[in-house]
Enzyme design. Sequence first.
Site, short mmCIF file in Angstrom:
data_model
loop_
_atom_site.label_atom_id
_atom_site.label_comp_id
_atom_site.label_asym_id
_atom_site.label_seq_id
_atom_site.Cartn_x
_atom_site.Cartn_y
_atom_site.Cartn_z
N ARG A 45 0.86 -1.20 0.00
CA ARG A 45 0.00 0.00 0.00
C ARG A 45 0.89 1.23 0.00
NH1 ARG A 45 2.45 2.00 3.76
NH2 ARG A 45 0.93 3.68 3.69
N ALA A 47 0.79 5.23 -2.05
CA ALA A 47 0.61 5.60 -3.47
C ALA A 47 1.76 5.17 -4.39
CB ALA A 47 0.33 7.10 -3.56
N ASP A 237 -1.80 11.09 -1.87
CA ASP A 237 -2.22 10.05 -2.84
C ASP A 237 -2.56 10.66 -4.19
OD1 ASP A 237 -2.79 8.82 -0.05
OD2 ASP A 237 -2.65 7.17 -1.50
N LYS A 248 -4.54 10.11 3.30
CA LYS A 248 -5.24 9.22 4.23
C LYS A 248 -6.28 9.99 5.05
CE LYS A 248 -4.97 5.67 4.57
NZ LYS A 248 -5.95 4.88 3.77
#
Length: 363
Positions: A45, A47, A237, A248
């Site tokens: 996980r 970006a 992201d 987030k």
Amino acid sequence: MIKTISWNEGAVVMIDQRVLPHEERYLTCRTYQDVIAAINTMAIRGAPAVGIAAAMGIALGALNSPEKKMKEDFYSICDEFSRTRPTAVNLFWAIDRMKSRFEKEIASTPSVKADAVKKALTEEALRILEDDIEANRQMGAHGKDLIQDGDTILTHCNAGALATGGYGTALGVIRAAHEEGKKLHILVDETRPLLQGARLTAWEMHREGIAATLITDSMAGSFMQRGMVNLVLVGADRIAANGDTANKIGTYSLAVLAKENRVPLYVAAPLATIDRRTRTGRGIPIEERGEDEVLRFYGTRIAPQGLHACNPAFDVTPNRYITAIITEKGIITKPFGRNIKDIFVGSAAYRQGARPKTSYKPE
Ligand code: MRU
């Protein structure tokens, strides 16, 4: 250095982030479907790391594809990767880069051999990995001057080596300041629901010997109000053309609290995270994840049976709450719309090393 993801003799090997910090387990993906499953289940996980995984997964898919079906398979594998996670633009950026390389190879000679295309795709995926690590180091070099010796830095989620090819974006800037000998203290938000702060950022800081203290997300405002935070440093992201930033869930609340308390908030991200085709944050798709991540804590249900939960994985921080954006090409200050455009064309100001504003002026 933490090896987040690597290419090993026709397989993609990644550290399984679901079991950290309790176990350092490596996952070997031998098919592109294994890589898709790793992205969907958050074994990998963050970006940039998701983009790198997709690029390697596409190369793996091409490698295992029969010559006659290679072209058809290539595009359908790219489509499958593009359906994994919607918010981080690095995924789509990496897929586009793989497509460009594929098309360039196919177009180069009419009699191009499948083996040559497969080799080129592997090469491209590895270059995406190397470029990312290099970009992180550059971000560190630019961003470390924003940090003073003795600073306490609040960070959210994990924007470290684990979220990238290595070194990290926000944590890369912290690493660079630490390597320079600055004494730092990191306040790590636990980052509910999946605890990327508690499990991953705390693990990275601890390994590095950087002083860190874990706090729950709801404590952040109180620490700022008591003057215990010098700056907030987060990753991203997707950054829209005007600087609005998706990161987030919880980043927006931090940003509002930072502004209220006159604490600067910096976003560290490579240019690959800037999506110039999305004009403002309103156009950024937000991933909605399963309710069990909220209803359960380490597998144990914490809410009454029958209750439902919402789980948006990201939020959007409007550009007015962001002090500056740290990239591999330099630090972008306000006005973000114009300066983002300039950094992509390599404006004279950035080439001459324009200095950032380091103090926060409320608007
Ligand atoms: O859901 P995740 O863990 O993939 O979310 C990651 C984040 O929000 C990070 O802060 C962001 O990707 C920056 S990573 C360099």
